[in-house]
Motif scaffolding. Structure first.
Motif, PDB file in Angstrom:
ATOM      1  N   ILE A  13       0.787  -1.135  -0.100  1.00  0.00           N
ATOM      2  CA  ILE A  13       0.130  -0.076   0.034  1.00  0.00           C
ATOM      3  C   ILE A  13       1.005   1.274   0.125  1.00  0.00           C
ATOM      4  O   ILE A  13       0.542   2.147  -0.402  1.00  0.00           O
ATOM      5  N   GLN A  14       1.845   1.207   0.578  1.00  0.00           N
ATOM      6  CA  GLN A  14       2.708   2.347   0.750  1.00  0.00           C
ATOM      7  C   GLN A  14       3.591   2.753  -0.608  1.00  0.00           C
ATOM      8  O   GLN A  14       4.084   3.761  -0.970  1.00  0.00           O
ATOM      9  N   VAL A  37      -7.225 -10.033   1.546  1.00  0.00           N
ATOM     10  CA  VAL A  37      -7.233  -9.046   2.292  1.00  0.00           C
ATOM     11  C   VAL A  37      -5.936  -8.255   2.622  1.00  0.00           C
ATOM     12  O   VAL A  37      -5.344  -9.248   3.427  1.00  0.00           O
ATOM     13  N   ILE A  38      -5.588  -7.066   2.562  1.00  0.00           N
ATOM     14  CA  ILE A  38      -4.078  -6.558   3.057  1.00  0.00           C
ATOM     15  C   ILE A  38      -4.650  -5.580   4.301  1.00  0.00           C
ATOM     16  O   ILE A  38      -3.416  -5.265   5.079  1.00  0.00           O
ATOM     17  N   VAL A  50     -13.695   1.298   4.458  1.00  0.00           N
ATOM     18  CA  VAL A  50     -12.798   1.013   3.583  1.00  0.00           C
ATOM     19  C   VAL A  50     -12.054  -0.307   3.790  1.00  0.00           C
ATOM     20  O   VAL A  50     -11.718  -0.608   5.058  1.00  0.00           O
ATOM     21  N   ALA A  51     -11.518  -0.786   2.817  1.00  0.00           N
ATOM     22  CA  ALA A  51     -10.724  -2.063   2.842  1.00  0.00           C
ATOM     23  C   ALA A  51      -9.554  -2.171   1.824  1.00  0.00           C
ATOM     24  O   ALA A  51     -10.133  -1.455   0.638  1.00  0.00           O
ATOM     25  N   MET A  52      -8.473  -2.640   1.839  1.00  0.00           N
ATOM     26  CA  MET A  52      -7.686  -2.883   0.898  1.00  0.00           C
ATOM     27  C   MET A  52      -7.399  -4.287   0.608  1.00  0.00           C
ATOM     28  O   MET A  52      -7.296  -5.077   1.426  1.00  0.00           O
ATOM     29  N   ALA A  58      -1.328  -6.079  -7.139  1.00  0.00           N
ATOM     30  CA  ALA A  58      -1.546  -4.432  -7.163  1.00  0.00           C
ATOM     31  C   ALA A  58      -2.672  -4.175  -5.918  1.00  0.00           C
ATOM     32  O   ALA A  58      -3.521  -5.221  -5.609  1.00  0.00           O
ATOM     33  N   PRO A  59      -2.415  -3.324  -5.166  1.00  0.00           N
ATOM     34  CA  PRO A  59      -3.332  -2.887  -4.231  1.00  0.00           C
ATOM     35  C   PRO A  59      -4.714  -2.253  -4.785  1.00  0.00           C
ATOM     36  O   PRO A  59      -4.613  -1.606  -5.739  1.00  0.00           O
TER      37      PRO A  59
END
Length: 69
Positions: A13-14, A37-38, A50-52, A58-59
């Motif tokens: 994500i960063q 799920v990350i 929200v969720a990533m 890819a995120p």
């Protein structure tokens, strides 16, 4: 987005730009599509969850807006 050096946020994500998709129900999407799920669903702002997830390396952000009742 900016992150502190010791941020607990996933490195993916960063470091990789992401897109977001609005969904009606995050929990249902994750369960019905067996998504990786990350970042678990959370709400830092009232009425928004929200969720990533990770897809093909890819995120992707999933965002759910609560409808006023």
């Amino acid at each position: 987005m900016r992150f502190e050096k010791e941020s607990p946020v996933s490195e993916l994500i960063q470091t990789v730009p992401h897109i977001a998709f609005e969904v009606k129900n995050i929990d249902k999407e994750i369960a019905s599509h067996n998504l990786k799920v990350i970042s678990e669903p959370e709400s830092n702002t009232e009425g928004i969850r929200v969720a990533m997830i990770e897809h093909n390396g890819a995120p992707i952000e999933l965002i759910e807006f609560e409808i006023n009742k």
